[in-house]
Scaffold this motif. Sequence first.
Motif, PDB file in Angstrom:
ATOM      1  N   ARG A 141       0.837  -1.241   0.027  1.00  0.00           N
ATOM      2  CA  ARG A 141      -0.092   0.031   0.038  1.00  0.00           C
ATOM      3  C   ARG A 141       0.757   1.249  -0.065  1.00  0.00           C
ATOM      4  NH1 ARG A 141      -4.510   2.216   4.366  1.00  0.00           N
ATOM      5  NH2 ARG A 141      -5.769   3.545   2.692  1.00  0.00           N
ATOM      6  N   LEU A 142       0.817   2.187  -0.831  1.00  0.00           N
ATOM      7  CA  LEU A 142       1.451   3.481  -1.068  1.00  0.00           C
ATOM      8  C   LEU A 142       1.380   4.271   0.088  1.00  0.00           C
ATOM      9  CD1 LEU A 142       0.763   4.395  -4.794  1.00  0.00           C
ATOM     10  CD2 LEU A 142       2.595   3.008  -3.956  1.00  0.00           C
ATOM     11  N   TRP A 143       0.199   4.316   0.849  1.00  0.00           N
ATOM     12  CA  TRP A 143       0.028   5.222   1.895  1.00  0.00           C
ATOM     13  C   TRP A 143       0.872   4.931   3.027  1.00  0.00           C
ATOM     14  CZ3 TRP A 143      -1.266  10.072   0.190  1.00  0.00           C
ATOM     15  CH2 TRP A 143      -2.126   9.955  -1.036  1.00  0.00           C
ATOM     16  N   ASN A 144       1.313   3.511   3.146  1.00  0.00           N
ATOM     17  CA  ASN A 144       1.888   3.136   4.199  1.00  0.00           C
ATOM     18  C   ASN A 144       3.661   3.320   4.246  1.00  0.00           C
ATOM     19  OD1 ASN A 144      -0.438   2.382   5.906  1.00  0.00           O
ATOM     20  ND2 ASN A 144      -0.427   0.490   5.060  1.00  0.00           N
ATOM     21  N   MET A 145       3.909   3.810   3.146  1.00  0.00           N
ATOM     22  CA  MET A 145       5.423   3.824   2.885  1.00  0.00           C
ATOM     23  C   MET A 145       5.880   4.915   3.453  1.00  0.00           C
ATOM     24  SD  MET A 145       5.530   2.636  -1.058  1.00  0.00           S
ATOM     25  CE  MET A 145       4.989   0.951  -1.776  1.00  0.00           C
ATOM     26  N   ARG A 146       7.138   5.045   3.663  1.00  0.00           N
ATOM     27  CA  ARG A 146       7.843   6.458   4.196  1.00  0.00           C
ATOM     28  C   ARG A 146       7.816   7.480   3.193  1.00  0.00           C
ATOM     29  NH1 ARG A 146      13.256   6.753   3.068  1.00  0.00           N
ATOM     30  NH2 ARG A 146      14.178   4.851   2.018  1.00  0.00           N
ATOM     31  N   LEU A 147       7.531   8.601   3.349  1.00  0.00           N
ATOM     32  CA  LEU A 147       7.432   9.655   2.647  1.00  0.00           C
ATOM     33  C   LEU A 147       8.375   9.929   1.346  1.00  0.00           C
ATOM     34  CD1 LEU A 147       5.631  12.241   1.887  1.00  0.00           C
ATOM     35  CD2 LEU A 147       6.853  13.602   3.167  1.00  0.00           C
ATOM     36  N   SER A 148       9.665   9.779   1.535  1.00  0.00           N
ATOM     37  CA  SER A 148      10.624   9.933   0.677  1.00  0.00           C
ATOM     38  C   SER A 148      10.384   8.833  -0.438  1.00  0.00           C
ATOM     39  CB  SER A 148      11.979   9.831   0.993  1.00  0.00           C
ATOM     40  OG  SER A 148      12.248   8.567   1.758  1.00  0.00           O
ATOM     41  N   HIS A 149       9.885   7.390  -0.023  1.00  0.00           N
ATOM     42  CA  HIS A 149       9.983   6.329  -1.063  1.00  0.00           C
ATOM     43  C   HIS A 149       8.460   6.762  -1.565  1.00  0.00           C
ATOM     44  CE1 HIS A 149      10.660   2.665  -2.999  1.00  0.00           C
ATOM     45  NE2 HIS A 149       9.312   2.409  -2.911  1.00  0.00           N
ATOM     46  N   GLN A 150       7.460   7.016  -0.825  1.00  0.00           N
ATOM     47  CA  GLN A 150       6.248   7.209  -1.384  1.00  0.00           C
ATOM     48  C   GLN A 150       5.867   8.258  -2.706  1.00  0.00           C
ATOM     49  OE1 GLN A 150       2.364   9.021   0.518  1.00  0.00           O
ATOM     50  NE2 GLN A 150       3.202   7.775   1.939  1.00  0.00           N
ATOM     51  N   LEU A 151       6.785   9.007  -2.598  1.00  0.00           N
ATOM     52  CA  LEU A 151       6.673   9.728  -4.147  1.00  0.00           C
ATOM     53  C   LEU A 151       7.291   9.239  -5.029  1.00  0.00           C
ATOM     54  CD1 LEU A 151       8.442  13.226  -2.195  1.00  0.00           C
ATOM     55  CD2 LEU A 151       5.895  12.870  -2.786  1.00  0.00           C
ATOM     56  N   LYS A 152       8.419   8.326  -4.785  1.00  0.00           N
ATOM     57  CA  LYS A 152       8.727   7.605  -6.139  1.00  0.00           C
ATOM     58  C   LYS A 152       7.696   6.639  -6.271  1.00  0.00           C
ATOM     59  CE  LYS A 152      13.621   7.609  -4.127  1.00  0.00           C
ATOM     60  NZ  LYS A 152      14.620   7.064  -3.572  1.00  0.00           N
ATOM     61  N   ALA A 153       7.015   5.965  -5.448  1.00  0.00           N
ATOM     62  CA  ALA A 153       6.188   4.808  -5.631  1.00  0.00           C
ATOM     63  C   ALA A 153       4.923   5.471  -6.393  1.00  0.00           C
ATOM     64  CB  ALA A 153       5.528   4.168  -4.398  1.00  0.00           C
ATOM     65  N   HIS A 154       4.397   6.588  -5.945  1.00  0.00           N
ATOM     66  CA  HIS A 154       3.320   7.254  -6.747  1.00  0.00           C
ATOM     67  C   HIS A 154       3.655   7.633  -8.030  1.00  0.00           C
ATOM     68  CE1 HIS A 154       0.014   7.706  -3.823  1.00  0.00           C
ATOM     69  NE2 HIS A 154       0.745   8.257  -2.592  1.00  0.00           N
ATOM     70  N   PHE A 155       5.073   8.200  -8.231  1.00  0.00           N
ATOM     71  CA  PHE A 155       5.200   8.487  -9.774  1.00  0.00           C
ATOM     72  C   PHE A 155       5.111   7.139 -10.652  1.00  0.00           C
ATOM     73  CE2 PHE A 155       8.664   8.222 -12.668  1.00  0.00           C
ATOM     74  CZ  PHE A 155       8.285   9.329 -13.728  1.00  0.00           C
ATOM     75  N   PHE A 156       5.801   5.982 -10.047  1.00  0.00           N
ATOM     76  CA  PHE A 156       5.668   5.121 -10.822  1.00  0.00           C
ATOM     77  C   PHE A 156       4.371   4.286 -11.160  1.00  0.00           C
ATOM     78  CE2 PHE A 156       5.933   0.151 -10.943  1.00  0.00           C
ATOM     79  CZ  PHE A 156       6.440   0.049 -12.133  1.00  0.00           C
ATOM     80  N   MET A 157       3.683   4.130  -9.883  1.00  0.00           N
ATOM     81  CA  MET A 157       2.438   3.547 -10.004  1.00  0.00           C
ATOM     82  C   MET A 157       1.147   4.525 -10.905  1.00  0.00           C
ATOM     83  SD  MET A 157       1.759   0.701  -8.873  1.00  0.00           S
ATOM     84  CE  MET A 157       2.951  -0.626  -7.781  1.00  0.00           C
ATOM     85  N   ASN A 158       1.294   5.910 -10.312  1.00  0.00           N
ATOM     86  CA  ASN A 158       0.238   6.485 -10.907  1.00  0.00           C
ATOM     87  C   ASN A 158       0.501   7.477 -12.136  1.00  0.00           C
ATOM     88  OD1 ASN A 158      -1.541   5.519  -8.865  1.00  0.00           O
ATOM     89  ND2 ASN A 158      -0.888   6.833  -7.419  1.00  0.00           N
ATOM     90  N   PHE A 159       1.704   7.520 -12.450  1.00  0.00           N
ATOM     91  CA  PHE A 159       2.003   8.202 -13.770  1.00  0.00           C
ATOM     92  C   PHE A 159       2.702   7.513 -14.788  1.00  0.00           C
ATOM     93  CE2 PHE A 159       5.211  10.647 -16.075  1.00  0.00           C
ATOM     94  CZ  PHE A 159       4.349  11.593 -16.716  1.00  0.00           C
ATOM     95  N   PHE A 160       4.006   6.815 -14.191  1.00  0.00           N
ATOM     96  CA  PHE A 160       4.707   5.785 -15.504  1.00  0.00           C
ATOM     97  C   PHE A 160       3.843   4.923 -15.740  1.00  0.00           C
ATOM     98  CE2 PHE A 160       7.635   2.659 -16.540  1.00  0.00           C
ATOM     99  CZ  PHE A 160       8.468   3.344 -17.414  1.00  0.00           C
ATOM    100  N   ILE A 161       3.137   4.249 -14.963  1.00  0.00           N
ATOM    101  CA  ILE A 161       2.418   3.153 -15.507  1.00  0.00           C
ATOM    102  C   ILE A 161       1.244   3.258 -16.576  1.00  0.00           C
ATOM    103  CG2 ILE A 161       0.487   1.154 -14.738  1.00  0.00           C
ATOM    104  CD1 ILE A 161       2.235   0.415 -12.696  1.00  0.00           C
ATOM    105  N   PRO A 162       0.437   4.267 -16.193  1.00  0.00           N
ATOM    106  CA  PRO A 162      -0.652   4.837 -17.321  1.00  0.00           C
ATOM    107  C   PRO A 162       0.025   5.299 -18.374  1.00  0.00           C
ATOM    108  CG  PRO A 162      -0.733   6.025 -15.052  1.00  0.00           C
ATOM    109  CD  PRO A 162       0.139   5.070 -14.914  1.00  0.00           C
ATOM    110  N   THR A 163       0.833   6.076 -18.322  1.00  0.00           N
ATOM    111  CA  THR A 163       1.604   6.783 -19.223  1.00  0.00           C
ATOM    112  C   THR A 163       1.988   5.650 -20.264  1.00  0.00           C
ATOM    113  OG1 THR A 163       1.966   8.689 -18.040  1.00  0.00           O
ATOM    114  CG2 THR A 163       3.381   8.308 -20.114  1.00  0.00           C
ATOM    115  N   SER A 164       2.918   4.796 -19.715  1.00  0.00           N
ATOM    116  CA  SER A 164       3.497   3.962 -20.237  1.00  0.00           C
ATOM    117  C   SER A 164       2.603   2.920 -21.133  1.00  0.00           C
ATOM    118  CB  SER A 164       4.656   2.992 -19.542  1.00  0.00           C
ATOM    119  OG  SER A 164       5.109   2.025 -20.459  1.00  0.00           O
ATOM    120  N   ASN A 165       1.696   2.508 -20.463  1.00  0.00           N
ATOM    121  CA  ASN A 165       0.586   1.907 -21.240  1.00  0.00           C
ATOM    122  C   ASN A 165      -0.130   2.416 -22.455  1.00  0.00           C
ATOM    123  OD1 ASN A 165       0.786  -0.563 -19.276  1.00  0.00           O
ATOM    124  ND2 ASN A 165      -0.932  -0.039 -18.294  1.00  0.00           N
TER     125      ASN A 165
END
Length: 289
Positions: A141-165
């Motif tokens: 779950r993204l919201w349980n991650m520490r803030l510094s990694h949460q930003l990277k995870a949100h980028f990958f999950m919510n920007f990179f994945i839909p954009t790449s798809n």
Amino acid sequence: MTEISVRDIKVICEDNYQLAATIFKPTQNIKGAVLIGPATGIKRQFYANFAQFLAKNGFAVLTYDNRGIGDSLYGSVKDSKASLQCWGQLDQPAALDELMKCFPKTHYHLVGHSAGGQLFGLLPNAKQLKSIFNYACSSGRLWNMRLSHQLKAHFFMNFFIPTSNALFGHTKAQWVGMGEPLPKQVAKQWQTWCNGSGYVKMAFNKSIEQHYYEELTTPSMWVNATDDDIANDANVQDMLKVCPKLSAQTLTLKPEDYDLTEIGHMKFFSRKSQALWKLPLEWLEKHSA
């Protein structure tokens, strides 16, 4: 340690899809048989050294590539219809059936890595497992991650994945060090599940009509590491809430306790981390007695 033989095979799923797999077989008496469930986008070769270790210590092992990944990809990845859900409902059950067929009359165990240990409750034959040893398996779950990694995870999950798809018809996960190129539906489901609580629970009564998470009582060990930003303690507990009857133990590893500089989400199965492999071996021996 015993001598072993290694051979590549094909696993036939219920829908006749063929998975590439490898059998590691001890030449002497077999203590039990182990299915290694791979992480998202990780090929079976990644687990070869670990599988050889288990086999040399008396356990038969089957590794496999999920459909759409590695040698289980036929044609272009953008044409693959694979999803996380079918990895759990079709691929892993078929791999377990093959393991039981190859090694009858013994105990069967799952060693799961990330998604490979999170999907067990989708297996119609999950009750055949004598035990489960999971590493880095959590809700992610993204919201349980520490803030510094949460930003990277949100980028990958919510920007990179839909954009790449949208641009390529699949997710180029290899561009950001996240394993093999991912079929579109695998990445899309991964994104959805990690944005909510309980991972696979996000699909209950939606795309997943039947599952076994709430009835399984299998002895299980859930291991993570202090330097794993994804499978942190909060996310492990979030995943365990999905399977309330499971007989679950947890263990959080510190790299320095094993003279390692890192373990993270991926390094448990690295040859450099062999000091950690006694943990699953002792677990398997205990539950094969």
